[in-house]
Design a protein around this motif. Structure first.
Motif, PDB file in Angstrom:
ATOM      1  N   UNK A  55       0.859  -1.180   0.000  1.00 42.44           N
ATOM      2  CA  UNK A  55       0.000   0.000   0.000  1.00 42.44           C
ATOM      3  C   UNK A  55       0.892   1.226   0.000  1.00 42.44           C
ATOM      4  N   UNK A  56       0.864   2.000  -1.076  1.00 41.71           N
ATOM      5  CA  UNK A  56       1.698   3.194  -1.187  1.00 41.71           C
ATOM      6  C   UNK A  56       0.878   4.458  -1.373  1.00 41.71           C
ATOM      7  N   UNK A  57      -0.447   4.332  -1.279  1.00 42.04           N
ATOM      8  CA  UNK A  57      -1.363   5.476  -1.316  1.00 42.04           C
ATOM      9  C   UNK A  57      -2.361   5.311  -0.179  1.00 42.04           C
ATOM     10  N   UNK A  58      -2.900   6.427   0.308  1.00 43.29           N
ATOM     11  CA  UNK A  58      -3.847   6.354   1.413  1.00 43.29           C
ATOM     12  C   UNK A  58      -5.010   5.430   1.078  1.00 43.29           C
ATOM     13  N   UNK A  59      -5.401   4.640   2.068  1.00 38.83           N
ATOM     14  CA  UNK A  59      -6.478   3.668   1.870  1.00 38.83           C
ATOM     15  C   UNK A  59      -7.375   3.648   3.097  1.00 38.83           C
ATOM     16  N   UNK A  60      -8.680   3.706   2.860  1.00 39.37           N
ATOM     17  CA  UNK A  60      -9.674   3.591   3.916  1.00 39.37           C
ATOM     18  C   UNK A  60     -10.368   2.244   3.804  1.00 39.37           C
ATOM     19  N   UNK A  61     -10.381   1.491   4.911  1.00 42.99           N
ATOM     20  CA  UNK A  61     -11.108   0.226   4.961  1.00 42.99           C
ATOM     21  C   UNK A  61     -12.308   0.428   5.882  1.00 42.99           C
ATOM     22  N   UNK A  62     -13.494   0.319   5.311  1.00 45.85           N
ATOM     23  CA  UNK A  62     -14.711   0.567   6.065  1.00 45.85           C
ATOM     24  C   UNK A  62     -15.137  -0.678   6.838  1.00 45.85           C
ATOM     25  N   UNK A  63     -16.065  -0.506   7.745  1.00 44.80           N
ATOM     26  CA  UNK A  63     -16.605  -1.613   8.527  1.00 44.80           C
ATOM     27  C   UNK A  63     -17.074  -2.715   7.592  1.00 44.80           C
ATOM     28  N   UNK A  64     -16.684  -3.963   7.890  1.00 46.63           N
ATOM     29  CA  UNK A  64     -17.056  -5.084   7.044  1.00 46.63           C
ATOM     30  C   UNK A  64     -16.166  -6.275   7.302  1.00 46.63           C
ATOM     31  N   UNK A  65     -16.254  -7.260   6.432  1.00 46.95           N
ATOM     32  CA  UNK A  65     -15.503  -8.504   6.578  1.00 46.95           C
ATOM     33  C   UNK A  65     -14.551  -8.676   5.395  1.00 46.95           C
ATOM     34  N   UNK A  86     -14.311  -3.446  11.463  1.00 45.37           N
ATOM     35  CA  UNK A  86     -13.684  -4.169  10.349  1.00 45.37           C
ATOM     36  C   UNK A  86     -13.079  -5.461  10.889  1.00 45.37           C
ATOM     37  N   UNK A  87     -13.380  -6.564  10.239  1.00 47.66           N
ATOM     38  CA  UNK A  87     -12.877  -7.872  10.648  1.00 47.66           C
ATOM     39  C   UNK A  87     -12.101  -8.506   9.508  1.00 47.66           C
ATOM     40  N   UNK A  88     -10.917  -9.016   9.831  1.00 50.32           N
ATOM     41  CA  UNK A  88     -10.029  -9.608   8.833  1.00 50.32           C
ATOM     42  C   UNK A  88      -9.815 -11.086   9.149  1.00 50.32           C
ATOM     43  N   UNK A  89     -10.094 -11.924   8.166  1.00 50.72           N
ATOM     44  CA  UNK A  89      -9.731 -13.333   8.263  1.00 50.72           C
ATOM     45  C   UNK A  89      -8.460 -13.528   7.453  1.00 50.72           C
ATOM     46  N   UNK A  90      -7.420 -14.000   8.100  1.00 48.42           N
ATOM     47  CA  UNK A  90      -6.113 -14.089   7.469  1.00 48.42           C
ATOM     48  C   UNK A  90      -6.008 -15.369   6.638  1.00 48.42           C
ATOM     49  N   UNK A  91      -5.527 -15.230   5.419  1.00 50.65           N
ATOM     50  CA  UNK A  91      -5.261 -16.370   4.545  1.00 50.65           C
ATOM     51  C   UNK A  91      -4.005 -17.075   5.053  1.00 50.65           C
ATOM     52  N   UNK A  92      -4.161 -18.298   5.504  1.00 50.00           N
ATOM     53  CA  UNK A  92      -3.032 -19.039   6.081  1.00 50.00           C
ATOM     54  C   UNK A  92      -2.340 -19.948   5.073  1.00 50.00           C
ATOM     55  N   UNK A  93      -2.734 -19.866   3.801  1.00 50.35           N
ATOM     56  CA  UNK A  93      -2.080 -20.688   2.778  1.00 50.35           C
ATOM     57  C   UNK A  93      -0.714 -20.118   2.397  1.00 50.35           C
TER      58      UNK A  93
END
Length: 406
Positions: A55-65, A86-93
Protein backbone atom coordinates in the motif's frame (compact mmCIF):
# COMPACT_ATOMS: atom_id res chain seq x y z
CA UNK A 1 -15.11 15.53 -4.08
CA UNK A 2 -15.25 12.41 -6.19
CA UNK A 3 -15.79 9.14 -4.34
CA UNK A 4 -14.90 5.71 -5.54
CA UNK A 5 -16.77 2.96 -3.69
CA UNK A 6 -15.57 -0.51 -4.48
CA UNK A 7 -17.96 -3.33 -3.79
CA UNK A 8 -15.77 -6.42 -3.73
CA UNK A 9 -17.20 -9.86 -3.38
CA UNK A 10 -14.61 -12.07 -5.02
CA UNK A 11 -12.25 -9.59 -6.62
CA UNK A 12 -8.87 -9.09 -4.94
CA UNK A 13 -8.13 -5.42 -4.39
CA UNK A 14 -4.97 -4.62 -6.35
CA UNK A 15 -3.06 -2.39 -4.01
CA UNK A 16 -0.29 -1.72 -6.46
CA UNK A 17 -2.60 0.16 -8.82
CA UNK A 18 -1.74 3.85 -8.97
CA UNK A 19 -4.19 5.82 -6.85
CA UNK A 20 -4.49 9.52 -6.19
CA UNK A 21 -3.69 10.20 -2.56
CA UNK A 22 -5.87 11.98 -0.06
CA UNK A 23 -5.89 12.46 3.67
CA UNK A 24 -8.31 10.20 5.54
CA UNK A 25 -9.17 11.02 9.12
CA UNK A 26 -11.57 9.68 11.69
CA UNK A 27 -13.02 13.07 12.49
CA UNK A 28 -13.36 12.91 16.25
CA UNK A 29 -10.80 10.23 17.15
CA UNK A 30 -13.46 8.11 18.84
CA UNK A 31 -13.89 5.48 16.15
CA UNK A 32 -17.59 6.28 15.62
CA UNK A 33 -17.43 5.50 11.92
CA UNK A 34 -17.69 9.12 10.73
CA UNK A 35 -14.99 9.63 8.12
CA UNK A 36 -14.03 12.81 6.29
CA UNK A 37 -12.13 12.74 3.02
CA UNK A 38 -10.85 16.18 2.09
CA UNK A 39 -8.98 15.05 -1.03
CA UNK A 40 -10.30 14.91 -4.57
CA UNK A 41 -10.25 11.14 -4.87
CA UNK A 42 -10.33 8.48 -2.17
CA UNK A 43 -9.44 4.84 -2.23
CA UNK A 44 -11.98 2.85 -0.24
CA UNK A 45 -12.33 -0.83 0.49
CA UNK A 46 -16.03 -0.99 1.25
CA UNK A 47 -17.57 -3.87 3.14
CA UNK A 48 -15.69 -6.86 1.69
CA UNK A 49 -12.63 -7.84 -0.34
CA UNK A 50 -9.03 -8.94 0.00
CA UNK A 51 -6.20 -6.83 1.37
CA UNK A 52 -2.85 -7.76 -0.17
CA UNK A 53 0.36 -6.39 -1.62
CA UNK A 54 2.04 -3.04 -0.97
CA UNK A 55 0.00 0.00 0.00
CA UNK A 56 1.70 3.19 -1.19
CA UNK A 57 -1.36 5.48 -1.32
CA UNK A 58 -3.85 6.35 1.41
CA UNK A 59 -6.48 3.67 1.87
CA UNK A 60 -9.67 3.59 3.92
CA UNK A 61 -11.11 0.23 4.96
CA UNK A 62 -14.71 0.57 6.06
CA UNK A 63 -16.60 -1.61 8.53
CA UNK A 64 -17.06 -5.08 7.04
CA UNK A 65 -15.50 -8.50 6.58
CA UNK A 66 -12.22 -8.91 4.68
CA UNK A 67 -9.43 -11.32 3.87
CA UNK A 68 -5.80 -10.41 4.57
CA UNK A 69 -3.46 -12.31 2.27
CA UNK A 70 0.32 -12.28 2.18
CA UNK A 71 2.66 -9.72 3.72
CA UNK A 72 0.81 -6.43 3.43
CA UNK A 73 3.18 -3.45 3.72
CA UNK A 74 2.28 0.20 4.32
CA UNK A 75 4.89 2.52 2.82
CA UNK A 76 5.41 5.62 0.66
CA UNK A 77 3.95 8.03 3.26
CA UNK A 78 0.61 6.26 2.96
CA UNK A 79 -1.88 5.97 5.81
CA UNK A 80 -3.97 2.84 6.26
CA UNK A 81 -7.22 3.85 7.98
CA UNK A 82 -9.44 1.10 9.37
CA UNK A 83 -12.93 1.75 10.71
CA UNK A 84 -14.41 0.25 13.85
CA UNK A 85 -16.06 -3.10 13.13
CA UNK A 86 -13.68 -4.17 10.35
CA UNK A 87 -12.88 -7.87 10.65
CA UNK A 88 -10.03 -9.61 8.83
CA UNK A 89 -9.73 -13.33 8.26
CA UNK A 90 -6.11 -14.09 7.47
CA UNK A 91 -5.26 -16.37 4.55
CA UNK A 92 -3.03 -19.04 6.08
CA UNK A 93 -2.08 -20.69 2.78
CA UNK A 94 0.83 -18.24 2.56
CA UNK A 95 2.95 -16.20 4.97
CA UNK A 96 0.68 -13.35 5.97
CA UNK A 97 1.17 -10.30 8.19
CA UNK A 98 0.46 -6.59 8.38
CA UNK A 99 3.61 -4.45 8.37
CA UNK A 100 3.74 -0.67 8.75
CA UNK A 101 7.16 0.53 7.57
CA UNK A 102 8.97 3.69 8.72
CA UNK A 103 7.39 5.78 5.97
CA UNK A 104 3.90 4.43 6.52
CA UNK A 105 1.22 5.02 9.12
CA UNK A 106 -1.78 3.20 10.55
CA UNK A 107 -4.97 4.80 11.84
CA UNK A 108 -7.00 1.86 13.15
CA UNK A 109 -9.54 2.90 15.75
CA UNK A 110 -12.13 0.43 16.95
CA UNK A 111 -14.40 0.67 19.97
CA UNK A 112 -15.11 -1.60 22.94
CA UNK A 113 -18.30 -2.82 21.24
CA UNK A 114 -16.95 -2.80 17.67
CA UNK A 115 -13.27 -3.73 17.75
CA UNK A 116 -11.03 -4.30 14.76
CA UNK A 117 -10.26 -8.03 14.68
CA UNK A 118 -7.66 -10.16 12.90
CA UNK A 119 -8.27 -13.91 13.12
CA UNK A 120 -8.07 -17.17 11.16
CA UNK A 121 -10.53 -19.88 10.21
CA UNK A 122 -8.33 -22.70 11.53
CA UNK A 123 -7.87 -20.96 14.89
CA UNK A 124 -4.43 -22.44 15.34
CA UNK A 125 -1.72 -20.55 17.26
CA UNK A 126 1.02 -19.49 14.84
CA UNK A 127 -1.27 -19.22 11.82
CA UNK A 128 0.17 -15.86 10.71
CA UNK A 129 2.70 -13.14 11.42
CA UNK A 130 0.62 -10.60 13.32
CA UNK A 131 1.02 -6.81 13.19
CA UNK A 132 4.43 -5.12 13.06
CA UNK A 133 5.15 -1.40 13.29
CA UNK A 134 8.48 0.25 12.43
CA UNK A 135 9.26 3.73 13.70
CA UNK A 136 12.16 6.16 13.73
CA UNK A 137 12.85 6.38 17.46
CA UNK A 138 16.24 5.62 19.05
CA UNK A 139 17.38 2.13 20.00
CA UNK A 140 20.44 0.62 21.62
CA UNK A 141 21.09 -2.77 20.11
CA UNK A 142 23.97 -5.10 20.96
CA UNK A 143 27.19 -3.15 21.58
CA UNK A 144 25.15 0.03 21.74
CA UNK A 145 24.60 0.28 18.00
CA UNK A 146 21.91 2.72 16.87
CA UNK A 147 20.50 0.44 14.17
CA UNK A 148 19.84 -3.27 13.88
CA UNK A 149 18.34 -5.75 11.43
CA UNK A 150 14.84 -6.97 12.24
CA UNK A 151 14.35 -10.59 13.13
CA UNK A 152 10.87 -10.91 11.63
CA UNK A 153 11.88 -12.05 8.16
CA UNK A 154 11.35 -8.62 6.58
CA UNK A 155 15.08 -7.78 6.76
CA UNK A 156 14.43 -4.15 7.69
CA UNK A 157 17.00 -2.00 9.47
CA UNK A 158 15.39 -0.15 12.35
CA UNK A 159 16.49 2.61 14.70
CA UNK A 160 16.39 6.39 14.26
CA UNK A 161 16.79 9.70 16.08
CA UNK A 162 13.22 10.94 16.50
CA UNK A 163 12.00 9.97 19.98
CA UNK A 164 8.56 11.39 19.20
CA UNK A 165 8.11 9.74 15.82
CA UNK A 166 4.52 8.82 15.03
CA UNK A 167 3.58 5.50 13.42
CA UNK A 168 -0.12 6.18 13.90
CA UNK A 169 -2.91 5.08 16.21
CA UNK A 170 -4.11 1.63 17.22
CA UNK A 171 -7.10 1.37 19.54
CA UNK A 172 -9.42 -1.53 20.36
CA UNK A 173 -7.69 -4.05 18.12
CA UNK A 174 -7.52 -7.81 18.70
CA UNK A 175 -4.97 -10.10 17.05
CA UNK A 176 -5.66 -13.83 17.28
CA UNK A 177 -3.52 -16.93 16.52
CA UNK A 178 -0.42 -15.09 15.32
CA UNK A 179 3.31 -15.50 16.08
CA UNK A 180 4.39 -17.44 13.02
CA UNK A 181 7.74 -19.20 12.71
CA UNK A 182 9.83 -17.96 9.81
CA UNK A 183 12.25 -19.58 7.38
CA UNK A 184 14.83 -21.58 9.30
CA UNK A 185 12.48 -21.96 12.25
CA UNK A 186 14.71 -20.02 14.63
CA UNK A 187 13.04 -16.65 13.97
CA UNK A 188 9.45 -15.78 14.74
CA UNK A 189 7.08 -12.88 14.59
CA UNK A 190 5.03 -11.92 17.62
CA UNK A 191 1.35 -11.13 17.77
CA UNK A 192 2.27 -7.43 17.94
CA UNK A 193 5.82 -6.17 17.39
CA UNK A 194 7.15 -2.63 17.69
CA UNK A 195 10.54 -1.80 16.15
CA UNK A 196 11.93 1.61 17.20
CA UNK A 197 8.40 2.98 17.50
CA UNK A 198 8.22 6.53 18.82
CA UNK A 199 6.30 8.23 21.61
CA UNK A 200 4.05 10.00 19.10
CA UNK A 201 2.34 6.67 18.40
CA UNK A 202 -0.84 5.73 20.28
CA UNK A 203 -1.33 2.13 21.47
CA UNK A 204 -4.44 1.60 23.59
CA UNK A 205 -6.89 -1.21 24.34
CA UNK A 206 -5.14 -3.98 22.44
CA UNK A 207 -5.52 -7.76 22.76
CA UNK A 208 -3.15 -10.50 21.63
CA UNK A 209 -4.72 -13.95 21.82
CA UNK A 210 -3.05 -17.36 21.63
CA UNK A 211 0.03 -16.58 19.58
CA UNK A 212 3.02 -18.91 19.51
CA UNK A 213 5.61 -16.28 20.40
CA UNK A 214 5.34 -13.18 22.59
CA UNK A 215 2.11 -11.30 22.98
CA UNK A 216 3.93 -7.95 22.60
CA UNK A 217 7.59 -7.25 21.93
CA UNK A 218 9.33 -3.88 21.84
CA UNK A 219 12.67 -3.50 20.08
CA UNK A 220 13.93 -0.20 21.43
CA UNK A 221 11.93 2.93 20.82
CA UNK A 222 10.01 5.19 23.17
CA UNK A 223 6.34 4.32 22.57
CA UNK A 224 4.04 3.60 25.51
CA UNK A 225 0.99 1.33 25.70
CA UNK A 226 -2.17 1.53 27.79
CA UNK A 227 -4.86 -1.05 28.54
CA UNK A 228 -3.26 -4.02 26.82
CA UNK A 229 -4.12 -7.70 27.23
CA UNK A 230 -1.96 -10.74 26.51
CA UNK A 231 -4.02 -13.92 26.71
CA UNK A 232 -2.76 -17.48 26.22
CA UNK A 233 0.41 -16.61 24.30
CA UNK A 234 2.96 -19.42 24.22
CA UNK A 235 6.18 -17.56 24.91
CA UNK A 236 6.32 -14.41 27.04
CA UNK A 237 3.29 -12.19 27.52
CA UNK A 238 5.40 -9.01 27.35
CA UNK A 239 8.98 -8.78 26.10
CA UNK A 240 11.49 -6.06 25.22
CA UNK A 241 15.09 -5.44 24.29
CA UNK A 242 17.30 -2.84 22.58
CA UNK A 243 16.69 -0.44 25.49
CA UNK A 244 12.99 0.24 25.01
CA UNK A 245 12.14 3.20 27.25
CA UNK A 246 8.40 3.95 27.16
CA UNK A 247 7.50 6.17 30.12
CA UNK A 248 3.70 6.32 30.18
CA UNK A 249 2.53 2.71 30.29
CA UNK A 250 -0.41 1.60 32.39
CA UNK A 251 -2.88 -1.27 32.83
CA UNK A 252 -1.06 -4.29 31.45
CA UNK A 253 -2.79 -7.65 31.94
CA UNK A 254 -1.51 -11.13 31.11
CA UNK A 255 -3.40 -14.38 31.53
CA UNK A 256 -1.19 -17.39 30.81
CA UNK A 257 -3.02 -20.63 30.19
CA UNK A 258 -2.06 -24.01 28.74
CA UNK A 259 1.37 -23.04 27.43
CA UNK A 260 3.40 -20.04 28.58
CA UNK A 261 6.90 -18.98 29.54
CA UNK A 262 7.68 -15.78 31.47
CA UNK A 263 4.97 -13.26 32.17
CA UNK A 264 7.52 -10.57 31.30
CA UNK A 265 11.00 -11.05 29.80
CA UNK A 266 13.12 -7.93 30.05
CA UNK A 267 16.53 -7.07 28.66
CA UNK A 268 18.44 -4.10 27.29
CA UNK A 269 20.68 -6.02 24.85
CA UNK A 270 23.49 -5.82 27.45
CA UNK A 271 23.61 -2.00 27.45
CA UNK A 272 24.39 -0.75 30.95
CA UNK A 273 23.38 2.82 30.12
CA UNK A 274 19.66 2.67 29.39
CA UNK A 275 16.52 4.52 30.45
CA UNK A 276 14.24 2.32 32.53
CA UNK A 277 10.69 2.09 31.15
CA UNK A 278 7.86 2.81 33.58
CA UNK A 279 4.65 0.79 33.93
CA UNK A 280 1.92 1.38 36.48
CA UNK A 281 -0.72 -1.27 37.20
CA UNK A 282 0.39 -4.71 36.07
CA UNK A 283 -1.55 -7.96 36.59
CA UNK A 284 0.10 -11.26 35.73
CA UNK A 285 -1.94 -14.44 36.25
CA UNK A 286 -0.77 -17.97 35.46
CA UNK A 287 -3.62 -20.44 35.19
CA UNK A 288 -3.46 -23.87 36.82
CA UNK A 289 -1.60 -26.51 34.76
CA UNK A 290 0.15 -23.98 32.54
CA UNK A 291 3.51 -25.35 31.37
CA UNK A 292 6.48 -23.76 29.61
CA UNK A 293 7.00 -24.47 25.92
CA UNK A 294 9.94 -26.75 26.72
CA UNK A 295 9.67 -29.38 29.43
CA UNK A 296 11.86 -28.77 32.51
CA UNK A 297 12.44 -25.18 31.43
CA UNK A 298 13.09 -22.57 34.14
CA UNK A 299 10.91 -20.08 32.23
CA UNK A 300 8.06 -20.16 34.73
CA UNK A 301 8.59 -16.97 36.77
CA UNK A 302 6.40 -13.89 36.51
CA UNK A 303 9.07 -11.31 35.63
CA UNK A 304 12.63 -11.97 34.44
CA UNK A 305 15.37 -9.34 34.12
CA UNK A 306 18.56 -10.13 32.20
CA UNK A 307 21.23 -8.51 30.01
CA UNK A 308 21.00 -5.16 31.82
CA UNK A 309 17.22 -5.07 31.54
CA UNK A 310 15.46 -2.40 33.59
CA UNK A 311 11.96 -1.36 34.60
CA UNK A 312 10.19 0.74 37.21
CA UNK A 313 6.94 -1.10 37.97
CA UNK A 314 4.28 0.03 40.43
CA UNK A 315 1.08 -1.65 41.65
CA UNK A 316 1.97 -5.17 40.54
CA UNK A 317 -0.44 -8.06 41.17
CA UNK A 318 0.88 -11.56 40.52
CA UNK A 319 -0.88 -14.89 41.00
CA UNK A 320 -0.35 -18.55 40.11
CA UNK A 321 3.42 -18.77 39.58
CA UNK A 322 4.34 -22.11 41.14
CA UNK A 323 7.27 -24.52 41.03
CA UNK A 324 7.18 -27.17 38.31
CA UNK A 325 9.32 -30.22 39.03
CA UNK A 326 12.79 -29.05 40.00
CA UNK A 327 12.23 -25.60 38.54
CA UNK A 328 11.17 -22.76 40.81
CA UNK A 329 8.76 -19.98 40.00
CA UNK A 330 9.33 -16.50 41.42
CA UNK A 331 7.68 -13.13 41.33
CA UNK A 332 10.95 -11.66 40.02
CA UNK A 333 13.93 -13.58 38.64
CA UNK A 334 17.31 -11.94 38.06
CA UNK A 335 19.17 -13.96 35.46
CA UNK A 336 22.75 -12.65 35.69
CA UNK A 337 25.07 -10.89 38.13
CA UNK A 338 25.80 -8.00 35.75
CA UNK A 339 22.13 -6.99 35.77
CA UNK A 340 22.02 -7.12 39.56
CA UNK A 341 25.16 -5.02 39.95
CA UNK A 342 24.42 -2.35 37.36
CA UNK A 343 20.63 -2.14 37.40
CA UNK A 344 19.01 -3.72 40.48
CA UNK A 345 21.48 -2.25 42.95
CA UNK A 346 21.31 1.19 41.33
CA UNK A 347 17.52 1.49 41.55
CA UNK A 348 16.72 0.94 37.87
CA UNK A 349 14.82 -2.27 38.63
CA UNK A 350 11.84 -1.69 40.93
CA UNK A 351 8.77 -3.90 41.43
CA UNK A 352 6.79 -2.24 44.21
CA UNK A 353 4.24 -2.27 45.69
CA UNK A 354 3.72 -5.95 44.92
CA UNK A 355 1.06 -8.50 45.81
CA UNK A 356 2.11 -12.10 45.19
CA UNK A 357 -0.64 -14.67 45.76
CA UNK A 358 -1.30 -18.38 45.12
CA UNK A 359 2.37 -18.76 44.17
CA UNK A 360 5.54 -20.37 45.47
CA UNK A 361 8.63 -18.68 46.92
CA UNK A 362 6.81 -15.70 48.36
CA UNK A 363 8.79 -12.89 49.94
CA UNK A 364 12.00 -13.33 47.92
CA UNK A 365 13.28 -12.62 44.47
CA UNK A 366 14.89 -15.47 42.57
CA UNK A 367 18.44 -15.52 41.21
CA UNK A 368 20.02 -17.81 38.64
CA UNK A 369 23.37 -17.44 40.45
CA UNK A 370 24.62 -16.58 43.94
CA UNK A 371 23.40 -13.00 44.46
CA UNK A 372 25.17 -10.04 46.01
CA UNK A 373 22.42 -8.79 48.28
CA UNK A 374 19.26 -10.77 47.49
CA UNK A 375 16.00 -8.82 47.38
CA UNK A 376 13.08 -9.55 49.65
CA UNK A 377 9.58 -8.09 49.65
CA UNK A 378 6.42 -7.96 51.72
CA UNK A 379 3.05 -8.59 50.12
CA UNK A 380 1.08 -5.35 49.93
CA UNK A 381 -2.63 -5.92 50.44
CA UNK A 382 -3.56 -2.58 48.86
CA UNK A 383 -2.54 -3.67 45.37
CA UNK A 384 -5.54 -4.78 43.34
CA UNK A 385 -5.95 -6.23 39.87
CA UNK A 386 -5.99 -4.05 36.78
CA UNK A 387 -9.39 -2.63 35.86
CA UNK A 388 -10.32 -2.74 32.16
CA UNK A 389 -13.53 -1.98 30.28
CA UNK A 390 -15.43 -5.12 29.31
CA UNK A 391 -16.84 -5.62 25.84
CA UNK A 392 -16.49 -7.35 22.50
CA UNK A 393 -12.89 -6.13 22.17
CA UNK A 394 -11.88 -8.60 24.91
CA UNK A 395 -14.25 -11.46 24.08
CA UNK A 396 -13.40 -14.44 21.85
CA UNK A 397 -16.01 -17.03 20.89
CA UNK A 398 -18.14 -16.00 23.83
CA UNK A 399 -15.27 -16.20 26.33
CA UNK A 400 -14.61 -13.08 28.39
CA UNK A 401 -10.84 -12.65 28.39
CA UNK A 402 -11.09 -10.32 31.36
CA UNK A 403 -12.77 -12.87 33.63
CA UNK A 404 -9.49 -13.37 35.54
CA UNK A 405 -9.67 -9.77 36.68
CA UNK A 406 -12.97 -10.27 38.47
Amino acid sequence: MKKRVLSLLTLTFALTVALNSCTIDVNDGLGDGTVTTPGTTESVLSGSGTLSGTISKDLLIKKGNYTLKGIVKITGNATLTIEAGANFTVDTSTNSSLVVLQDGKINAVGTASEPIVFTTTTKTPGDWGGITLYGNAPIKAINGTATALSEDGNAVYYGGNDANSNSGTMKFIRVEYAGKKIGDGTSETNSMTFYAVGAGTTLENLVTYKGTDDGYEFFGGTVSAKNIVSYGNYDDSFDWQDAWSGQNNTNWYAFQTGVGNFGMEIEASSNVDNVAPKISNITLIRNTNTNPETANSPEISAIQFKKQGTGIFSNVYISGYKNIGNQKGYSVLIQDAATETSQVNTGKVVVSPLTYLNSDNAGVWGYAYTPNGAKTFTNTSTVTKVVLTAGAWATVDGVNLLAGLQ
